[in-house]
Scaffold this motif. Structure first.
Motif, mmCIF file in Angstrom:
data_model
loop_
_atom_site.group_PDB
_atom_site.id
_atom_site.type_symbol
_atom_site.label_atom_id
_atom_site.label_comp_id
_atom_site.label_asym_id
_atom_site.label_seq_id
_atom_site.Cartn_x
_atom_site.Cartn_y
_atom_site.Cartn_z
ATOM 1 N N ALA A 164 0.824 -1.204 0.000
ATOM 2 C CA ALA A 164 0.000 0.000 0.000
ATOM 3 C C ALA A 164 0.860 1.256 0.000
ATOM 4 C CB ALA A 164 -0.909 0.006 1.230
ATOM 5 N N SER A 165 2.178 1.095 0.086
ATOM 6 C CA SER A 165 3.041 2.266 0.243
ATOM 7 C C SER A 165 4.012 2.506 -0.903
ATOM 8 C CB SER A 165 3.850 2.135 1.545
ATOM 9 O OG SER A 165 4.638 0.966 1.524
ATOM 10 N N ASP A 166 4.168 1.533 -1.810
ATOM 11 C CA ASP A 166 5.179 1.667 -2.857
ATOM 12 C C ASP A 166 4.557 1.697 -4.248
ATOM 13 O OD1 ASP A 166 7.369 1.595 -1.043
ATOM 14 O OD2 ASP A 166 7.093 -0.569 -0.876
ATOM 15 N N LEU A 167 5.007 2.668 -5.044
ATOM 16 C CA LEU A 167 4.542 2.780 -6.426
ATOM 17 C C LEU A 167 5.110 1.657 -7.276
ATOM 18 C CD1 LEU A 167 3.252 4.344 -8.831
ATOM 19 C CD2 LEU A 167 5.371 5.679 -8.938
ATOM 20 N N MET A 188 -3.272 0.876 -4.686
ATOM 21 C CA MET A 188 -2.776 1.324 -3.384
ATOM 22 C C MET A 188 -3.918 1.822 -2.501
ATOM 23 S SD MET A 188 0.696 3.155 -4.834
ATOM 24 C CE MET A 188 1.350 3.782 -3.276
ATOM 25 N N ARG A 189 -4.891 2.492 -3.091
ATOM 26 C CA ARG A 189 -6.063 2.925 -2.315
ATOM 27 C C ARG A 189 -6.834 1.718 -1.782
ATOM 28 N NH1 ARG A 189 -8.969 7.838 -5.753
ATOM 29 N NH2 ARG A 189 -7.396 9.465 -5.326
ATOM 30 N N LYS A 190 -7.018 0.740 -2.635
ATOM 31 C CA LYS A 190 -7.756 -0.462 -2.224
ATOM 32 C C LYS A 190 -7.068 -1.126 -1.045
ATOM 33 C CE LYS A 190 -9.568 -4.828 -4.050
ATOM 34 N NZ LYS A 190 -9.644 -5.729 -5.237
ATOM 35 N N ARG A 191 -5.745 -1.237 -1.123
ATOM 36 C CA ARG A 191 -4.993 -1.839 -0.025
ATOM 37 C C ARG A 191 -5.088 -0.972 1.228
ATOM 38 N NH1 ARG A 191 -3.966 -4.733 3.263
ATOM 39 N NH2 ARG A 191 -1.979 -5.656 3.856
ATOM 40 N N ASN A 199 -1.611 10.000 -3.123
ATOM 41 C CA ASN A 199 -1.268 10.892 -4.234
ATOM 42 C C ASN A 199 0.068 11.580 -4.000
ATOM 43 O OD1 ASN A 199 -3.656 10.280 -5.563
ATOM 44 N ND2 ASN A 199 -4.777 12.018 -4.706
ATOM 45 N N GLU A 200 0.283 12.007 -2.768
ATOM 46 C CA GLU A 200 1.542 12.666 -2.406
ATOM 47 C C GLU A 200 2.716 11.688 -2.509
ATOM 48 O OE1 GLU A 200 3.502 14.558 1.643
ATOM 49 O OE2 GLU A 200 1.331 14.764 1.330
ATOM 50 N N THR A 201 2.501 10.464 -2.034
ATOM 51 C CA THR A 201 3.540 9.433 -2.088
ATOM 52 C C THR A 201 3.926 9.112 -3.526
ATOM 53 O OG1 THR A 201 2.834 8.420 -0.006
ATOM 54 C CG2 THR A 201 4.064 7.026 -1.525
ATOM 55 N N ILE A 202 2.932 8.977 -4.391
ATOM 56 C CA ILE A 202 3.191 8.638 -5.788
ATOM 57 C C ILE A 202 3.982 9.742 -6.483
ATOM 58 C CG2 ILE A 202 2.030 8.452 -8.036
ATOM 59 C CD1 ILE A 202 0.110 6.519 -6.778
ATOM 60 N N GLU A 203 3.593 10.986 -6.269
ATOM 61 C CA GLU A 203 4.318 12.100 -6.884
ATOM 62 C C GLU A 203 5.771 12.123 -6.422
ATOM 63 O OE1 GLU A 203 3.412 14.162 -9.268
ATOM 64 O OE2 GLU A 203 1.473 13.137 -9.390
ATOM 65 N N ASN A 204 5.987 11.870 -5.133
ATOM 66 C CA ASN A 204 7.349 11.858 -4.589
ATOM 67 C C ASN A 204 8.167 10.719 -5.174
ATOM 68 O OD1 ASN A 204 6.894 14.095 -2.957
ATOM 69 N ND2 ASN A 204 6.312 12.884 -1.167
#
Length: 379
Positions: free
Chosen positions: A21-24, A60-63, A94-99
């Motif tokens: 749920a935390s990694d792109l 990731m949202r689902k998880r 969304n913030e995590t993915i952009e980063n």
């Protein structure tokens, strides 16, 4: 100054999937990007199509939503509101993915809607032409958009192989079929099924080794490492499977989250990929994947089954004691084994062999056996 050859690499969602749920992107992709971003004579650009990014957001949202129930239980235990809800999860993802896009040096591959031939996509959907599935579910629309993104990138790029190469990494059979049809005859476009094949191509390009040389020996190398017809390959002679089982017993018995037990299934050996060449010795990497299943035990008619068996073991004077002993001996008695996770544990065997001027192979050597990781997904 000589201009570098460009290598544009586009990833499909199935190659990036992590189950996290935390990694792109998964660890192997991140490591590959990091290790291959600064070659002196090859300029690599890494692309994620918009559709792929949105698919990962959804996953990731689902998880993340699945974890909300545990948070609510914790709030109840603590008697304190942690103020974590779906809106907060969406924002942080969304913030995590952009980063992570920025940190890993990816570029977003935008889709120009006005350049899409919608009539062709509609017809392909209606007549179940790739990438659309020939099934009642009519899957394929997201893949069709990924294909459009890739084809727009190809159209906007130089077509000469020495100037620019474009690689799509995907293991989706229908998407691959559709891409091949759309780009037939384009020598600068390659479709690879996994990151291991991608690393092999990059190593070939930066090592100044002629691709024709690799193509001439690749079939021989494949059989030299492993052959289903006999047990003469390096895999058997060097007892690779035993070495993996001995060295990586812990990794092969790790139980995934939400499961209580794990079972390892079939072992798969992929064709070797080029790593480097030093004099006549060619170094290669063979990926070995072990399919695995995660289970949990669910109560189902436990009392009925247990009672019938207890009647054979219990004594009139100590029925409760007999029952406790029996339950300790058989903790999962009367429970149904339910599959909750499917996974794959990967290893890379780095090996080398001498290749003479007549393309004959000799003097094989196992250089190392490396654990790559385990990816799990819901069953």
């Amino acid at each position: 100054m000589v201009k570098k050859t460009e290598l544009k690499i586009v990833f499909d969602t199935n190659v990036l999937f992590t189950g996290s749920a935390s990694d792109l992107i998964n660890t192997e992709v991140a490591k590959t990007v990091k290790e291959n971003s600064n070659h002196s004579d090859l300029l690599i650009k890494w692309y994620l199509p918009e559709v792929v990014i949105h698919e990962r957001v959804f996953q990731m949202r689902k998880r993340g939503y699945e974890l909300l129930f545990s948070i609510q239980k914790l709030e109840k235990l603590l008697g304190h509101n942690l103020n974590i809800n779906e809106k907060i999860i969406d924002s942080r993802i969304n913030e995590t993915i952009e980063n992570q896009i920025k940190e890993n040096g990816f570029e977003k591959l935008n889709l120009s809607i006005d350049k899409i031939d919608w009539q062709t996509i509609i017809n392909n959907s209606l007549y179940r032409k790739a990438p659309f599935e020939d099934s009642e579910k009519e899957k394929g629309f997201r893949d069709a958009l990924i294909i459009e993104s890739v084809c727009q990138l190809i159209a906007d790029s130089p077509s000469t192989t020495k100037i620019c190469r474009i690689v799509i990494v995907s293991n989706d059979g229908l998407l691959i079929t559709a891409l091949k049809e759309r780009n037939a005859g384009k020598n600068n476009v390659r479709i690879l099924r996994n990151v291991e094949e991608l690393k092999g191509l990059i190593n070939t390009l930066v090592s100044k080794v002629d691709e024709e040389f690799i193509n001439k020996i690749i079939d021989s190398l494949n059989n030299y490492f492993f052959s289903e017809e006999n047990q003469e390959g390096i895999f058997y002679k060097s007892e690779i499977q035993k070495k993996i089982l001995d060295k990586y017993q812990k990794e092969l018995t790790l139980i995934p989250e939400s499961a209580q037990a794990r079972h390892n299934n079939q072992w798969f050996i992929s064709p070797p990929n080029f790593v480097k060449k030093i004099s006549q010795r060619v170094y290669l990497s063979s990926r070995i994947s072990v399919e695995a299943t995660g289970f949990k035990y669910v109560d189902k008619n436990a009392q009925t089954k247990q009672s019938s068996l207890l009647s054979m073991f219990s004594q009139p004077s100590k029925p409760q004691g007999s029952q406790n002993i029996f339950q300790n001996l058989f903790p999962n008695l009367g429970k149904e084994k339910v599959e909750v996770k499917k996974g794959e544990t990967a290893f890379d065997v780095i090996w080398s062999v001498i290749v003479n001027t007549n393309y004959k192979l000799s003097n094989p050597k196992i250089e190392s056996i490396n654990y790559i990781g385990t990816n799990w997904e819901n069953a």
